[in-house]
Design an enzyme around this catalytic site. Structure first.
Site, mmCIF file in Angstrom:
data_model
loop_
_atom_site.group_PDB
_atom_site.id
_atom_site.type_symbol
_atom_site.label_atom_id
_atom_site.label_comp_id
_atom_site.label_asym_id
_atom_site.label_seq_id
_atom_site.Cartn_x
_atom_site.Cartn_y
_atom_site.Cartn_z
ATOM 1 N N SER A 46 66.277 76.520 22.016
ATOM 2 C CA SER A 46 66.477 75.563 23.189
ATOM 3 C C SER A 46 68.085 75.704 23.490
ATOM 4 O O SER A 46 68.603 76.272 22.880
ATOM 5 C CB SER A 46 66.145 73.994 22.536
ATOM 6 O OG SER A 46 67.242 73.955 21.628
ATOM 7 N N ASP A 98 63.481 78.195 24.854
ATOM 8 C CA ASP A 98 62.661 77.262 24.949
ATOM 9 C C ASP A 98 63.066 76.077 25.867
ATOM 10 O O ASP A 98 64.180 75.551 25.947
ATOM 11 C CB ASP A 98 62.548 76.472 23.392
ATOM 12 C CG ASP A 98 61.608 75.511 23.076
ATOM 13 O OD1 ASP A 98 60.590 75.647 23.640
ATOM 14 O OD2 ASP A 98 61.679 74.923 22.064
ATOM 15 N N HIS A 99 62.004 75.454 26.688
ATOM 16 C CA HIS A 99 62.525 74.372 27.719
ATOM 17 C C HIS A 99 63.682 74.545 28.736
ATOM 18 O O HIS A 99 64.695 73.746 28.545
ATOM 19 C CB HIS A 99 62.628 72.971 26.915
ATOM 20 C CG HIS A 99 61.495 72.805 26.418
ATOM 21 N ND1 HIS A 99 60.571 71.824 26.953
ATOM 22 C CD2 HIS A 99 60.935 72.502 25.097
ATOM 23 C CE1 HIS A 99 59.341 71.584 26.307
ATOM 24 N NE2 HIS A 99 59.865 71.974 25.046
ATOM 25 N N HIS A 146 56.311 66.203 21.008
ATOM 26 C CA HIS A 146 57.347 66.729 20.039
ATOM 27 C C HIS A 146 57.845 65.868 19.003
ATOM 28 O O HIS A 146 57.564 64.577 19.105
ATOM 29 C CB HIS A 146 58.729 66.815 21.103
ATOM 30 C CG HIS A 146 58.309 68.109 21.924
ATOM 31 N ND1 HIS A 146 58.474 67.798 23.258
ATOM 32 C CD2 HIS A 146 58.353 69.220 21.883
ATOM 33 C CE1 HIS A 146 58.126 69.104 23.820
ATOM 34 N NE2 HIS A 146 58.118 69.742 23.036
ATOM 35 N N GLY A 167 55.063 70.820 19.842
ATOM 36 C CA GLY A 167 55.040 69.697 19.018
ATOM 37 C C GLY A 167 54.017 70.205 18.018
ATOM 38 O O GLY A 167 52.927 69.363 17.568
ATOM 39 N N ASN A 171 59.364 73.355 15.335
ATOM 40 C CA ASN A 171 60.810 73.142 15.105
ATOM 41 C C ASN A 171 61.010 71.852 14.277
ATOM 42 O O ASN A 171 61.718 72.237 12.959
ATOM 43 C CB ASN A 171 61.573 72.747 16.567
ATOM 44 C CG ASN A 171 63.059 72.655 16.251
ATOM 45 O OD1 ASN A 171 63.808 73.382 15.606
ATOM 46 N ND2 ASN A 171 63.796 71.828 17.188
HETATM 47 P P1 13P Z 1 58.248 70.157 17.065
HETATM 48 O O1 13P Z 1 59.716 69.835 17.056
HETATM 49 O O2 13P Z 1 57.305 68.886 17.158
HETATM 50 O O3 13P Z 1 57.865 71.180 16.260
HETATM 51 O O4 13P Z 1 58.326 70.910 18.529
HETATM 52 C C1 13P Z 1 58.787 71.920 18.914
HETATM 53 C C2 13P Z 1 58.513 72.539 20.030
HETATM 54 O O5 13P Z 1 57.447 72.152 20.760
HETATM 55 C C3 13P Z 1 59.506 73.277 20.898
HETATM 56 O O6 13P Z 1 59.172 73.458 22.249
#
Ligand code: 13P
Length: 273
Positions: free
Chosen positions: A52, A87-88, A173, A202, A225
């Protein structure tokens, strides 16, 4: 993986998501990354390492993350396909920095904009990523327990030619405070209509039965994550509780890495053989 010159080669998501479901395990530091790579290599499974923007900042920047991953692959002689994925990514600039640093995949998360604006921004990232032979994931709808509109999903896939789509299907998430209401029919319908690999954000603290059902319904990538963070902290806290005087970071952090390996192994075990 190595190219014909023997250099370490990261792969993009395009091919690996076509044939099977792959986990994205998010990385937060060196030891954590090493633990994931060692475990997937042992299991002979491909992996998507997600970083991220905040984790990248914490680790020292885009180039640092890219070099850590590439160097670990080389030094540890990792033989499985590895994707390094932003990520994102919040804007085009973040995606550009990641691609320039050697990431092989980016997520552009313009889901908080209108559909038209989301499509416009995502299109620009797809054009940019093509120059690097990198893959692009986009998000549509909010990952907060809501549900993506099927026609919107089709529109963004059709107009942008993304490689993967993260729809909202009742997932959130972090820690689920109550049982999630995942809409498996919606996943199937989006999959049928878009024919693009689908991503479940998530993925933490979901029972194995739900993860299996997600895969059966057409999810090709599951992001984890929080489960890793909880396991890492648990391992370290437990160790420190009974080793209060220890100060060697290698000894303190090792139990965290061991817990990460267990999560990676257990999650991958739910995938169809
Ligand atoms: P979690 O932290 O809920 O596992 O989600 C991770 C995620 O979607 C990262 O983009």
């Amino acid at each position: 993986m190595y190219n014909e010159n023997g250099d370490v080669m990261l792969v993009n998501m395009k091919d690996i998501l076509k044939s099977k479901t792959v986990f994205q395990f998010n990385i937060n530091n060196l030891e954590w990354t090493k633990a994931i790579l060692e475990e997937v290599n042992e299991l002979k499974e491909p992996v998507i390492l997600g970083a991220s923007e905040n984790a990248i900042k914490y680790m020292g920047g885009y180039k640092v993350v890219s070099q850590i991953v590439k160097s670990l692959i080389e030094e540890l002689e990792i033989k499985v396909p590895v994707v390094l994925h932003l990520d994102h990514g919040k804007n085009i600039e973040s995606c550009k920095k990641a691609l320039e640093a050697g990431f092989t995949s980016v997520m552009i998360d313009a889901s908080n904009y209108s559909l038209e604006e989301n499509i416009k921004i995502t299109k620009q990232v797809v054009e940019l990523a093509q120059k690097y032979n990198a893959s692009v994931e986009a998000e549509i709808g909010s990952i907060n327990g809501s549900y993506t509109n099927i026609n919107d999903a089709f529109k963004i896939v059709w107009e942008t030619k993304i490689d993967a789509l993260a729809p909202a299907v009742g997932n959130i998430h972090g820690i689920y405070k109550k049982k999630p209401k995942i809409n498996y029919e919606l996943i199937k319908e989006i999959k049928n209509k878009t024919n693009v690999p689908l991503v479940l954000h998530g993925g933490s603290n979901l029972p194995d039965e739900i993860l299996k059902q997600l895969v059966e319904s057409g999810i090709n990538k599951i992001n984890i994550n929080t489960d890793l963070q909880i396991a890492w902290a648990r391992g370290i806290k437990k160790y420190l509780k009974s080793n209060k005087k220890e100060y060697d970071p290698r000894k303190i952090l090792e139990p965290g890495s061991e817990e990460i390996k267990k999560i990676v192994k257990n999650k991958i075990a739910i995938l169809p053989k």
